[in-house]
Design a protein around this motif. Structure first.
Motif, mmCIF file in Angstrom:
data_model
loop_
_atom_site.group_PDB
_atom_site.id
_atom_site.type_symbol
_atom_site.label_atom_id
_atom_site.label_comp_id
_atom_site.label_asym_id
_atom_site.label_seq_id
_atom_site.Cartn_x
_atom_site.Cartn_y
_atom_site.Cartn_z
ATOM 1 N N ILE A 89 0.840 -1.205 0.000
ATOM 2 C CA ILE A 89 0.000 0.000 0.000
ATOM 3 C C ILE A 89 0.871 1.249 0.000
ATOM 4 C CG2 ILE A 89 -1.630 1.315 1.413
ATOM 5 C CD1 ILE A 89 -2.932 -1.394 2.118
ATOM 6 N N ILE A 90 1.966 1.230 0.751
ATOM 7 C CA ILE A 90 2.884 2.381 0.755
ATOM 8 C C ILE A 90 3.471 2.598 -0.634
ATOM 9 C CG2 ILE A 90 5.140 3.190 1.588
ATOM 10 C CD1 ILE A 90 4.404 2.001 4.310
ATOM 11 N N VAL A 91 3.866 1.516 -1.301
ATOM 12 C CA VAL A 91 4.425 1.633 -2.655
ATOM 13 C C VAL A 91 3.375 2.178 -3.621
ATOM 14 C CG1 VAL A 91 5.271 0.280 -4.615
ATOM 15 C CG2 VAL A 91 6.230 -0.081 -2.359
ATOM 16 N N MET A 92 2.127 1.710 -3.492
ATOM 17 C CA MET A 92 1.062 2.210 -4.370
ATOM 18 C C MET A 92 0.782 3.690 -4.123
ATOM 19 S SD MET A 92 -1.558 -1.016 -4.445
ATOM 20 C CE MET A 92 -2.846 -0.093 -5.229
ATOM 21 N N ILE A 93 0.779 4.112 -2.859
ATOM 22 C CA ILE A 93 0.533 5.520 -2.544
ATOM 23 C C ILE A 93 1.666 6.393 -3.076
ATOM 24 C CG2 ILE A 93 0.417 7.174 -0.625
ATOM 25 C CD1 ILE A 93 -1.198 5.049 0.908
ATOM 26 N N VAL A 94 2.901 5.950 -2.876
ATOM 27 C CA VAL A 94 4.039 6.740 -3.357
ATOM 28 C C VAL A 94 4.034 6.819 -4.882
ATOM 29 C CG1 VAL A 94 6.569 6.758 -3.531
ATOM 30 C CG2 VAL A 94 5.472 6.384 -1.330
ATOM 31 N N SER A 95 3.718 5.706 -5.560
ATOM 32 C CA SER A 95 3.691 5.751 -7.025
ATOM 33 C C SER A 95 2.554 6.632 -7.530
ATOM 34 C CB SER A 95 3.581 4.347 -7.602
ATOM 35 O OG SER A 95 2.321 3.789 -7.319
ATOM 36 N N PHE A 96 1.453 6.674 -6.801
ATOM 37 C CA PHE A 96 0.353 7.554 -7.198
ATOM 38 C C PHE A 96 0.734 9.016 -6.994
ATOM 39 C CE2 PHE A 96 -3.426 10.008 -5.955
ATOM 40 C CZ PHE A 96 -4.105 9.976 -7.161
ATOM 41 N N LEU A 97 1.345 9.327 -5.863
ATOM 42 C CA LEU A 97 1.693 10.714 -5.576
ATOM 43 C C LEU A 97 2.875 11.209 -6.394
ATOM 44 C CD1 LEU A 97 1.253 10.753 -1.699
ATOM 45 C CD2 LEU A 97 -0.281 11.709 -3.418
ATOM 46 N N ALA A 98 3.852 10.338 -6.656
ATOM 47 C CA ALA A 98 5.058 10.771 -7.368
ATOM 48 C C ALA A 98 4.867 10.797 -8.877
ATOM 49 C CB ALA A 98 6.231 9.870 -7.009
ATOM 50 N N ALA A 99 4.218 9.763 -9.413
ATOM 51 C CA ALA A 99 4.132 9.654 -10.865
ATOM 52 C C ALA A 99 2.692 9.721 -11.371
ATOM 53 C CB ALA A 99 4.764 8.351 -11.324
ATOM 54 N N ASN A 100 1.748 9.999 -10.488
ATOM 55 C CA ASN A 100 0.336 10.050 -10.846
ATOM 56 C C ASN A 100 -0.107 8.761 -11.541
ATOM 57 O OD1 ASN A 100 -2.139 11.230 -10.756
ATOM 58 N ND2 ASN A 100 -1.857 12.452 -12.611
ATOM 59 N N ALA A 101 0.421 7.640 -11.045
ATOM 60 C CA ALA A 101 0.112 6.330 -11.617
ATOM 61 C C ALA A 101 -1.137 5.766 -10.950
ATOM 62 C CB ALA A 101 1.288 5.385 -11.420
ATOM 63 N N ALA A 102 -2.163 5.565 -11.739
ATOM 64 C CA ALA A 102 -3.405 4.996 -11.218
ATOM 65 C C ALA A 102 -3.193 3.503 -10.937
ATOM 66 C CB ALA A 102 -4.526 5.179 -12.236
ATOM 67 N N PRO A 103 -3.963 2.925 -10.007
ATOM 68 C CA PRO A 103 -3.850 1.482 -9.748
ATOM 69 C C PRO A 103 -4.112 0.673 -11.019
ATOM 70 C CG PRO A 103 -5.150 2.540 -8.043
ATOM 71 C CD PRO A 103 -4.902 3.567 -9.095
ATOM 72 N N SER A 104 -3.252 -0.319 -11.249
ATOM 73 C CA SER A 104 -3.352 -1.136 -12.451
ATOM 74 C C SER A 104 -3.048 -2.580 -12.082
ATOM 75 C CB SER A 104 -2.369 -0.633 -13.512
ATOM 76 O OG SER A 104 -1.051 -0.791 -13.044
ATOM 77 N N TRP A 105 -2.971 -3.436 -13.104
ATOM 78 C CA TRP A 105 -2.630 -4.841 -12.862
ATOM 79 C C TRP A 105 -1.213 -4.966 -12.334
ATOM 80 C CZ3 TRP A 105 -5.984 -8.388 -12.117
ATOM 81 C CH2 TRP A 105 -7.221 -8.324 -12.742
ATOM 82 N N ASN A 106 -0.337 -4.095 -12.778
ATOM 83 C CA ASN A 106 1.041 -4.130 -12.295
ATOM 84 C C ASN A 106 1.107 -3.835 -10.791
ATOM 85 O OD1 ASN A 106 3.826 -4.376 -12.428
ATOM 86 N ND2 ASN A 106 4.120 -2.225 -12.945
ATOM 87 N N SER A 107 0.338 -2.842 -10.347
ATOM 88 C CA SER A 107 0.334 -2.537 -8.913
ATOM 89 C C SER A 107 -0.350 -3.643 -8.121
ATOM 90 C CB SER A 107 -0.331 -1.187 -8.652
ATOM 91 O OG SER A 107 -1.640 -1.156 -9.161
ATOM 92 N N ALA A 108 -1.331 -4.308 -8.706
ATOM 93 C CA ALA A 108 -1.962 -5.454 -8.038
ATOM 94 C C ALA A 108 -0.978 -6.616 -7.937
ATOM 95 C CB ALA A 108 -3.217 -5.878 -8.791
ATOM 96 N N MET A 109 -0.160 -6.812 -8.955
ATOM 97 C CA MET A 109 0.855 -7.869 -8.906
ATOM 98 C C MET A 109 1.915 -7.556 -7.858
ATOM 99 S SD MET A 109 1.324 -9.008 -12.909
ATOM 100 C CE MET A 109 3.047 -9.162 -12.668
ATOM 101 N N ILE A 110 2.303 -6.295 -7.751
ATOM 102 C CA ILE A 110 3.275 -5.903 -6.729
ATOM 103 C C ILE A 110 2.689 -6.116 -5.335
ATOM 104 C CG2 ILE A 110 4.452 -3.896 -5.709
ATOM 105 C CD1 ILE A 110 4.968 -2.918 -8.560
#
Length: 130
Positions: A89-110
């Motif tokens: 969850i921390i990695v997903m939040i940081v990727s959303f805030l830093a790169a504006n990356a929406a949740p995807s299959w890649n983030s679900a796999m991570i």
């Protein structure tokens, strides 16, 4: 000689979950540095990076789960799995805030890899404690 027993020193971070997250972030930083050096000094392409980042995240969660399990002394799979979930969850939040990356299959796999690797690391950590 004195017959007074010395009490064991308490670790700096008493919570197994917080210690595991701290160790996970340290291993994540080392893995990111290693991947950036490989990307710069070898012929690796950026398109190959996604599979390696999954391995770095899984190893980071494994190391954090190991630490959380070792410090908790019981329920290693639970503490490690919880660590993997928090780490993901921390990695997903940081990727959303830093790169504006929406949740995807890649983030679900991570998130899934971090959960499984953290639980496995917690089981190893509890069993190596004894």
């Amino acid at each position: 000689m004195s017959s007074v027993k010395q009490a064991p020193k308490r670790p700096a971070i008493a919570s197994p979950l917080l210690a595991g997250v701290a160790f996970s972030i340290i291993w994540l930083a080392a893995g990111a540095l290693l991947l950036s050096l490989l990307l710069h000094f070898s012929s690796m392409k950026e398109s190959e990076l996604s599979s390696y980042t999954l391995l770095v995240h899984a190893f980071s969660a494994l190391a954090g789960g190991f630490t959380a399990g070792k410090r908790s002394e019981r329920k290693g799979w639970y503490n490690g799995g919880l660590l993997g979930l928090v780490y993901g969850i921390i990695v997903m939040i940081v990727s959303f805030l830093a790169a504006n990356a929406a949740p995807s299959w890649n983030s679900a796999m991570i998130l899934g890899a971090a959960l499984l690797a953290g639980a496995f690391g917690g089981m190893i950590g509890v069993n190596l404690r004894k």
